[in-house]
Design an enzyme around this catalytic site. Structure first.
Site, PDB file in Angstrom:
ATOM      1  N   GLU A 160       0.857  -1.183   0.000  1.00 29.45           N
ATOM      2  CA  GLU A 160       0.000   0.000   0.000  1.00 29.45           C
ATOM      3  C   GLU A 160       0.894   1.234   0.000  1.00 29.45           C
ATOM      4  OE1 GLU A 160      -4.103   1.446   2.215  1.00 29.45           O
ATOM      5  OE2 GLU A 160      -3.206  -0.493   2.673  1.00 29.45           O
ATOM      6  N   GLU A 199      -2.234   0.366  13.501  1.00 27.77           N
ATOM      7  CA  GLU A 199      -3.421   0.675  12.706  1.00 27.77           C
ATOM      8  C   GLU A 199      -4.691   0.352  13.476  1.00 27.77           C
ATOM      9  OE1 GLU A 199      -5.110  -0.272   8.202  1.00 27.77           O
ATOM     10  OE2 GLU A 199      -3.591  -1.570   9.090  1.00 27.77           O
TER      11      GLU A 199
END
Length: 891
Positions: free
Chosen positions: A472, A741
């Site tokens: 990502e 996260e």
């Protein structure tokens, strides 16, 4: 006369600026005095062309009566390309004392007009080196210089990533150049001073070019070639001689090409380097390139070239391996002691053809085995094949990894001995100056601050990425806007975000829509709270640095985003249509959902109001009266409809979530008794969860601020100090060294939240740092006066919080600001440092009645620098000028 001098100067936030295309660069300076309460009364700036003696001045402001000392624009004759300009500053204080001139510093222009480029884009001939070739390719050219050299500059860029070599020496320390920008619109080039690398006679210049972000894989779907299918390079070398003449060497069809030892290089996957294929001396003047291939000129790179805008990526620290383990599965794994971003450098002496592989991971699983499932498609591996003729050293060239643990395969003699000294991490990130510091009496909060810093370092790699390890590593706008205030405190982020905002503006749709990742890679939906980075980040930069030019540059983009929202809803004051990420990763989400329980239209409309207010305030700063009136009316309409749609007649929010309540307070969407009731309910919602949060990316940054603003700081502190899941300190208890996260990335039993989306270096929840600095330590600025010209020092001291002291310092554009407090016996000790040319309002908490504080006030109010002392509802308000102060206040 006491000390009064210019302590430090800068141009466009940097002391020396090599290679800029800014036509009116701005000057700033910091002053120093050993007297309290000092203000600047006047300044003088001088600029000279190629002359540090200032005998022939190009621009002289003369003495200007003004307190201004930051971002003063150059207003002299038009600057010329490829020219060095020296500057210096003199100042007067409020007593008429005149300083000496500052030491000369310089800025140097690159190309002020794109048409000045005389080189061509070149790439290897496709019939000889396949454009799809995975190997990085080499480009070189030899040339002859016949006179005494005065100065030499290289201007260089690539479609892909490049490294520059001159006469067998690597030029510069910058990595991953030319960086990642909106390539179809903007491509940065770099300027290098190569005067010392050249010599009279035969010279050579060389480039290594790899895929990088331009041609390599981006995103989680395995797509390559987002910007182009052909790597290319462009270079111009200008050599000035002592006699005033000049030579120019450019990329053109006379260059030669080949491949070399870098057989493979990908941002996500790593690099393979075969040292047996090295071409010794390939960038040197004596190298025979007869067997190399032709190059061709290509026109496949359409971008507009711009000079380097942000700080380049560099190695900022080297960290040796701490220890190693042999896992239950039999792997040899290094522990680097810190989750970080960079590249491993290995040292080895082995037989020719020895194949060494390093794999990178953030965590070990609960059995203690090397864990890579959360990397998804990213391999994060580097492979080195030895040439075998003595000691060798290697670190990757065109990739970076996010990791704490490194699995070693193929290194000779591992079974007998793991030589920790042979493995070092070279930490990489955009080389922004460190500006902020926080420390307190609670070790877990100090570790949290360390985690915030490492998360920012690891994710500020030319763009503000979400994570640095999996497939990502994108510039998500939502992550950036929630973290912006914390980011700008910790590091000088103006050039970094200025460059990124220019990419945002370039990628913005004609309808005003803002992609959710910048630079855009397409196929990701538009969303509220993400697109609002277009307004929130420019305004944050203005507030932090007093940078009016960023508002001028971005204003049309900011307006376009608000107008895009206006066009989306069923009616102009609501945003109740389309896709939204919502309160991403909120813990109150419905099953199998990531987007939280707070209605997405409530969040969208709240951010609509917030962005509209920012545009209104920006219009006021820029003196756009009609726009100010227009967006004042629009903001009023949005707030009214928000209250009609989401607040009951008795003052209750229709969405009973922590995030909804925090946003309503933080964005000033309610007032009076309604706001008090909503704040009370927010407090109850947290208590109902036993002092735990349920918020996601959108609600979390505002939660503690909303509580403290409405008198519930005790609850905010309990949230902050919570160590059980979910909380900021739960990951710390679990051994985190960066921000996770997910609140439960690693669960209590050691298992993982998920395999698909579980980064252990994801800075968004690190937004709590802003609360640590501004509330816990109390270092803040007046919201109506940008750039810390007027400071507000207001620590929220809670006797029973478990925090007995806290300190924050910040290197502002005016100088060092410090706010520190500690509790000793029945007193609060307050220490502050206020830089010259600023003033401060210090609010000191005390529960003693006014009469008992009278003696304290009388003992301090006559001190030098004290402007006034007043009683306030919860203590004392002190107005001071610059200087260092200490006060001992009864609790």
């Amino acid at each position: 006369m006491k000390v009064w001098c210019v302590k430090e100067t800068s141009v466009e936030y940097r002391q020396k600026l090599l290679g800029t295309d800014i036509r009116k660069p701005r000057f700033s300076w910091k002053t120093l005095s050993d007297r309290r309460g000092v203000l600047q009364s006047a300044y003088q700036i001088q600029v000279a062309e190629e002359d540090d003696s200032f005998t022939n001045k190009l621009w002289d402001t003369r003495k200007i009566d003004s307190e201004e000392a930051i971002l003063i624009p150059y207003e002299g004759p038009e600057l010329m390309s490829r020219t060095r300009y020296y500057y210096r500053v003199k100042v007067w204080d409020d007593q008429g004392n005149e300083s000496l001139w500052s030491d000369p510093d310089f800025f140097e222009t690159a190309f002020l007009c794109g048409e000045e480029w005389r080189s061509s884009w070149i790439t290897p001939h496709p019939a000889m080196i396949n454009p799809a070739e995975e190997s990085a390719f080499l480009l070189r050219k030899s040339f002859v210089l016949k006179k005494d050299i005065a100065a030499a500059r290289v201007y260089c860029t690539s479609a892909g990533l490049y490294e520059l070599y001159m006469n067998e020496k690597r030029v510069g320390k910058d990595l991953l150049t030319p960086g990642w920008s909106s390539y179809q619109h903007r491509l940065q080039y770099q300027t290098y001073d190569v005067t010392q690398e050249l010599r009279d006679g035969i010279n050579a210049v060389g480039l290594i070019v790899a895929d990088g972000w331009y041609k390599g894989e981006l995103g989680w779907e395995g797509h390559k070639g987002h910007y182009g299918s052909t790597r290319a390079a462009r270079l111009e070398l200008y050599v000035k001689y002592q006699d005033g003449s000049e030579d120019l060497i450019v990329t053109d069809p006379t260059w030669r090409s080949s491949t070399g030892p870098i057989q493979y290089a990908e941002i996500y996957h790593g690099e393979r380097y075969d040292a047996r294929l090295e071409k010794e001396g390939w960038s040197g003047s004596n190298y025979n390139d007869a067997a190399w291939y032709e190059v061709i000129v290509t026109d496949q790179v359409p971008a507009n070239l711009v000079a380097q805008e942000n700080e380049p990526v560099r190695i900022t620290e080297s960290r040796p391996a701490v220890s190693y383990v042999v896992t239950p599965e039999g792997d040899y794994v290094l522990d680097m002691g810190q989750n970080m971003v960079g590249r491993m450098r290995l040292a080895v002496e082995a037989e020719e053809g020895t194949r060494i592989r390093l794999s990178h991971a953030e965590v070990l699983d609960k059995e203690g085995n090397f864990y890579t499932d959360n990397l998804r498609g990213a391999k994060q591996q580097v492979e080195y094949i030895t040439k075998g003729n003595g000691p060798e050293s290697y670190a990757s060239h065109f990739t970076f990894q996010g990791f704490r643990y490194v699995k070693i395969e193929g290194y000779p003699g591992l079974e007998k001995h793991v030589p920790l000294e042979s493995f070092t991490c070279e930490v990489m990130h955009s080389d922004m100056p460190s500006t902020g510091h926080f420390h307190c009496s609670h070790p877990l909060l100090n570790q949290l601050q360390s985690n915030i810093l490492w998360g920012q370092r690891g994710n500020f790699v030319d763009v503000p990425t979400d994570c640095p390890q999996r497939d990502e590593r994108l510039g998500w706008t939502g992550d950036a806007q929630v973290f912006i205030n914390t980011a700008l405190f910790n590091y000088q982020g103006a050039p970094f975000f200025t460059k990124w905002l220019r990419d945002l503006k370039a990628d913005q749709g004609e309808d005003g829509s803002v992609p959710s990742v910048i630079p855009s890679i397409g196929n990701i939906p538009i969303s509220s709270a993400w697109g609002d980075a277009a307004t929130i980040i420019p305004w944050a930069i203005y507030q932090q640095y007093g940078d009016k030019r960023i508002l001028e540059e971005q204003y049309e983009s900011m307006k376009a985003w608000v107008e895009y929202i206006r066009d989306q809803g069923d009616e102009p004051y609501l945003w109740n249509t389309g896709f939204h990420f919502g309160d991403w990763l909120g813990l109150d989400a419905h099953e199998n959902s990531y987007d939280g329980a707070t209605p997405k239209d409530l969040i969208a409309t709240a951010y609509y109001a917030h962005s509209t207010r920012i545009v209104r305030d920006t219009a006021a700063v820029l003196n756009y009266r009609e726009d100010y009136d227009k967006y004042t009316e629009l903001h009023r309409g949005i707030v009214n409809i928000f209250q009609e749609e989401y607040v009951t007649p008795r003052g209750k929010l229709t969405a009973d979530t922590q995030t909804a309540h925090a946003l309503a307070i933080a964005f000033e969407l309610v007032e009076g008794k309604t706001k008090a009731r909503i704040a009370q309910r927010l407090n109850q919602l947290i208590q109902e969860k036993d002092d735990h949060l349920t918020t996601g990316f959108v609600g979390t940054p505002h939660l503690c601020f909303a509580l403290s603003a409405e008198g519930y700081t005790d609850t905010a502190y309990r949230l902050l100090m919570q160590t059980s899941y979910p909380s900021w300190l739960y990951p710390v208890i679990k051994g985190a060294t960066t921000i996770w996260e997910h609140w439960d990335g690693i669960k209590e039993d050691g298992s993982f939240w998920s395999r698909d989306m579980n980064s252990f270096n994801h800075y968004a929840y690190g937004a709590i740092g802003d609360y640590l600095y501004r509330v816990v330590a109390g270092l803040d600025r007046d919201p109506h006066i940008p750039g810390y010209k007027k400071l507000v020092i207001q620590p929220a001291i809670q006797e029973n919080s478990g925090i007995t002291n806290a300190e924050a310092s910040y290197e502002s554009e005016y100088g060092l600001i410090r706010s520190a407090w500690r509790i000793e016996d029945e007193y609060i000790i307050i220490e502050v440092s206020i830089p010259s040319n600023t003033t401060a309002l210090i609010r000191v908490p005390s529960s003693l009645p006014q009469a008992e504080l009278q003696e304290w006030v009388e003992s301090y109010q006559k001190e030098e620098g004290m402007m006034s002392v007043n009683w306030a509802a919860q203590g004392i308000e002190i107005q001071t000028g610059s200087g260092d102060y200490q006060w001992k206040v009864p609790l």
